[in-house]
Write an enzyme that holds these catalytic residues in place. Structure first.
Site, PDB file in Angstrom:
ATOM      1  N   ASP A  56      -0.103   5.151   0.833  1.00 21.39           N
ATOM      2  CA  ASP A  56      -0.296   6.168   1.878  1.00 21.39           C
ATOM      3  C   ASP A  56      -0.305   5.552   3.270  1.00 21.39           C
ATOM      4  O   ASP A  56      -1.066   4.624   3.538  1.00 21.39           O
ATOM      5  CB  ASP A  56      -1.628   6.891   1.657  1.00 21.39           C
ATOM      6  N   ASP A  67       0.860  -1.162   0.000  1.00 18.29           N
ATOM      7  CA  ASP A  67       0.000   0.000   0.000  1.00 18.29           C
ATOM      8  C   ASP A  67       0.916   1.238   0.000  1.00 18.29           C
ATOM      9  O   ASP A  67       2.097   1.132   0.349  1.00 18.29           O
ATOM     10  CB  ASP A  67      -0.874  -0.043   1.258  1.00 18.29           C
ATOM     11  N   GLU A  76      11.849  10.965  24.563  1.00 18.69           N
ATOM     12  CA  GLU A  76      12.396  10.940  25.919  1.00 18.69           C
ATOM     13  C   GLU A  76      13.824  10.408  25.963  1.00 18.69           C
ATOM     14  O   GLU A  76      14.036   9.216  26.117  1.00 18.69           O
ATOM     15  CB  GLU A  76      11.523  10.053  26.815  1.00 18.69           C
TER      16      GLU A  76
HETATM   17  N1  RBF Z   1       7.822   2.848  27.609  1.00 20.08           N
HETATM   18  C1  RBF Z   1       7.049   1.824  27.200  1.00 20.08           C
HETATM   19  O1  RBF Z   1       5.858   1.824  27.439  1.00 20.08           O
HETATM   20  N2  RBF Z   1       7.579   0.793  26.475  1.00 20.08           N
HETATM   21  C2  RBF Z   1       8.891   0.727  26.177  1.00 20.08           C
HETATM   22  O2  RBF Z   1       9.312  -0.229  25.513  1.00 20.08           O
HETATM   23  C3  RBF Z   1       9.744   1.773  26.628  1.00 20.08           C
HETATM   24  N3  RBF Z   1      11.071   1.757  26.375  1.00 20.08           N
HETATM   25  C4  RBF Z   1      11.867   2.783  26.791  1.00 20.08           C
HETATM   26  C5  RBF Z   1      13.227   2.785  26.508  1.00 20.08           C
HETATM   27  C6  RBF Z   1      14.071   3.819  26.911  1.00 20.08           C
HETATM   28  C7  RBF Z   1      15.513   3.772  26.563  1.00 20.08           C
HETATM   29  C8  RBF Z   1      13.529   4.901  27.643  1.00 20.08           C
HETATM   30  C9  RBF Z   1      14.398   6.022  28.101  1.00 20.08           C
HETATM   31  C10 RBF Z   1      12.177   4.912  27.941  1.00 20.08           C
HETATM   32  C11 RBF Z   1      11.324   3.866  27.526  1.00 20.08           C
HETATM   33  N4  RBF Z   1       9.966   3.858  27.804  1.00 20.08           N
HETATM   34  C12 RBF Z   1       9.158   2.838  27.364  1.00 20.08           C
HETATM   35  C13 RBF Z   1       9.345   5.097  28.227  1.00 20.08           C
HETATM   36  C14 RBF Z   1       9.072   5.221  29.660  1.00 20.08           C
HETATM   37  O3  RBF Z   1       7.795   4.645  29.835  1.00 20.08           O
HETATM   38  C15 RBF Z   1       8.999   6.719  29.913  1.00 20.08           C
HETATM   39  O4  RBF Z   1      10.274   7.252  29.853  1.00 20.08           O
HETATM   40  C16 RBF Z   1       8.360   7.007  31.225  1.00 20.08           C
HETATM   41  O5  RBF Z   1       7.014   6.723  31.094  1.00 20.08           O
HETATM   42  C17 RBF Z   1       8.515   8.467  31.626  1.00 20.08           C
HETATM   43  O6  RBF Z   1       7.643   9.291  30.930  1.00 20.08           O
HETATM   44 MG    MG Z   2      10.935  12.635  31.164  1.00 17.98          MG
END
Ligand code: RBF
Ligand code: MG
Ligand code: ADP
Length: 462
Positions: free
Chosen positions: A30, A28, A391
């Site tokens: 788009d 696909d 983040e």
């Molecule tokens: N949040 C998820 O829900 N699933 C993830 O796989 C996940 N992996 C992350 C990996 C890294 C290196 C970092 C720094 C954050 C990750 N987070 C992930 C985000 C994390 O949930 C988030 O930083 C906190 O919720 C703070 O807002």
């Molecule tokens: Mg933060």
């Protein structure tokens, strides 16, 4: 998605029923190969709001229901859903298409699309495009896309069939033109539930790469055989095709938690070092801006502070769109100003401090420093965020917060998709492992060198 007995999600594997090698692919356009969905949503919803009084969510839901349809079919369906009176589909389509034609040049390719197309070309895998877009629209849509579309073996457009998606016509036409003898050996990549329904009705296997967030259920219901987070996670070997060969090995220093981690590919080789793999990005992606407030749970809930960048608006938006949701690594440059000057930092991994960095660390007056970083971009499935966040966790200890400081990122490689976890502990453990993967990768020459960049030291803008 529930893990199967092997601890993997169905996204990782071809379905049990699939036992042969795929012979042709049908793609696909788009939302699958090019990133049009946001622009279309923005333009069409603006036009709809001039034609009636709706809440933003009424319009969004209507647009999601028609995603994947041909433009005229979709416009008619939206008129019916929103019960619009006093306007014709022709008049709405004339307005939306002229606005869109002026802006198609803003559209990027989807993350991983170029890599996939080059792979298919390199391996001479027969490929068709099956797009709902009519051919005259298609030309304008693709004008700024350096002609890659012409390299495909077959192109089928919405105006060539009687019934648009969710009818199977366009996929059947693509199969005819490809000379497909067995539809079950055809693999379709689709981003919309209606497209999945169409491809299943044509007898193909279908991988869904959802462009509608947080609704994997709709894709499962449509009959998708697998659901991926992005094209970066497509593993051709699982479909009997040659492998990509562009992920590179990274040695990990702390392989203590390898037992039972089936999901990670975190394997011990000859009983010693654990290795993982990363996918280099080409080109690297630069993101920058002031550090903004997030949900305040990084350090509190996880013990992992992340210096959030604004990516839904502002200068980083367009660059961030080039990154699929997922976990990445790279280098960060930080300019501390005013109060934040008091921050003293210490790299957590001495090996990553090169000479220039050591000099800079000795010079207490200097405030522009570079750091290894690992970051997540996306919707944090574990916390079910409604907004996309970026983040980065700077792999150094800081004594103070640095909200408002100028942060610059050079994103070098992809580690893995965003995932959900059974517990907070397993999410935290996984993020710490990501940090180890990032540090291992940043020691490799090809990534270590990327640290020397005038953008990161604030000597040059981009
Ligand atoms: N949040 C998820 O829900 N699933 C993830 O796989 C996940 N992996 C992350 C990996 C890294 C290196 C970092 C720094 C954050 C990750 N987070 C992930 C985000 C994390 O949930 C988030 O930083 C906190 O919720 C703070 O807002
Ligand atoms: Mg933060
Ligand atoms: P928020 O949800 O507001 O981002 P966090 O709990 O994630 O809150 O904390 C992030 C803040 O912590 C960053 O904005 C930054 O000011 C500070 N911080 C301290 N150390 C680090 C680090 N090593 N990496 C990223 N941010 C850090």
């Amino acid at each position: 998605m529930a893990p199967d007995v092997r601890g993997r999600t169905s996204a990782d594997v071809a379905p049990e029923a699939f036992f042969a090698s795929v012979t042709q692919l049908i793609l696909d356009l788009d939302g699958t190969l090019i990133n049009t969905e946001q622009l279309v949503d923005e333009v069409v919803s603006a036009v709809l709001h001039t034609r009636g009084v709706f809440t933003p969510s009424q319009v969004r839901i209507a647009m999601e229901q028609v995603r994947g349809m041909r433009p005229m079919d979709g416009t008619k369906a939206i008129i019916a859903i929103l019960q619009l009176t006093d306007c014709t589909p022709e008049s709405i389509l004339a307005e939306t298409s002229s606005l869109l034609n002026a802006r198609w040049c803003e559209v990027n390719m989807m993350p991983g699309a170029k890599r996939l197309l080059e792979y298919l070309h390199r391996h001479k895998i027969e490929t068709a495009l099956a797009t709902s877009t009519p051919s005259d629209f298609l030309e304008k849509k693709m004008a700024s896309h350096d002609g890659w579309i012409k390299k495909l073996d077959v192109i089928t457009t919405g105006d060539e069939v009687v019934n648009g998606k969710p009818a199977p016509d366009i996929f059947k036409l693509a199969m005819d033109r490809l000379g497909v003898t067995d539809p079950k050996l055809c693999l379709v990549l689709e981003d919309t539930p209606l497209g999945v329904i169409a491809a299943k009705a044509a007898g193909a296997f279908v991988i869904a790469i959802p462009s509608i967030q947080n609704d994997d259920g709709a894709y499962a219901e449509a009959g998708a055989d697998a659901i991926l987070k992005s094209l970066l996670d497509f593993d051709p070997r699982k479909w009997g095709l040659p492998e990509f060969e562009d992920r590179i090995d990274v040695e990990l220093n702390h392989p203590d938690d390898t037992e039972g981690d089936m999901n990670s590919g975190y394997e011990k080789t000859d009983g010693k070092k654990a290795v993982d793999t990363v996918l280099p990005l080409s080109p690297f992606i630069y993101l920058g801006g002031p550090v903004v407030n997030g949900f305040g749970r990084g350090s509190k809930t996880l013990g992992i502070p992340t210096a959030n960048l604004e990516i839904t608006d502002g200068p980083a938006k367009r660059e961030a769109e080039k990154l699929a949701p997922g976990i990445y690594f790279g280098w960060a440059g930080l300019r501390l100003t005013g109060d934040t000057d008091r921050n003293m930092t210490r790299d957590t991994d001495q090996k990553l401090i090169d000479t220039t960095e050591r000099d800079r660390l000795d010079d207490t007056h200097s405030t522009n420093k570079t750091y290894p970083m690992v970051m997540s971009i996306g919707w944090n499935p574990f916390f079910e965020n409604a907004v996309k966040t970026c983040e980065p966790w700077l792999l150094a200890d800081f004594e103070n917060d640095f909200y408002g400081a100028e942060l610059r990122l050079k994103v070098l490689g992809y580690i893995r998709p965003e995932a959900n976890f059974v517990s907070l502990e397993s999410l935290i453990e996984r993020i710490h492992k990501d940090a180890e993967v990032a540090k291992g990768a940043l020691l490799l020459d090809q990534f270590a060198e990327a640290r020397k960049d005038a953008y990161l030291t604030f000597e040059e803008e981009r």
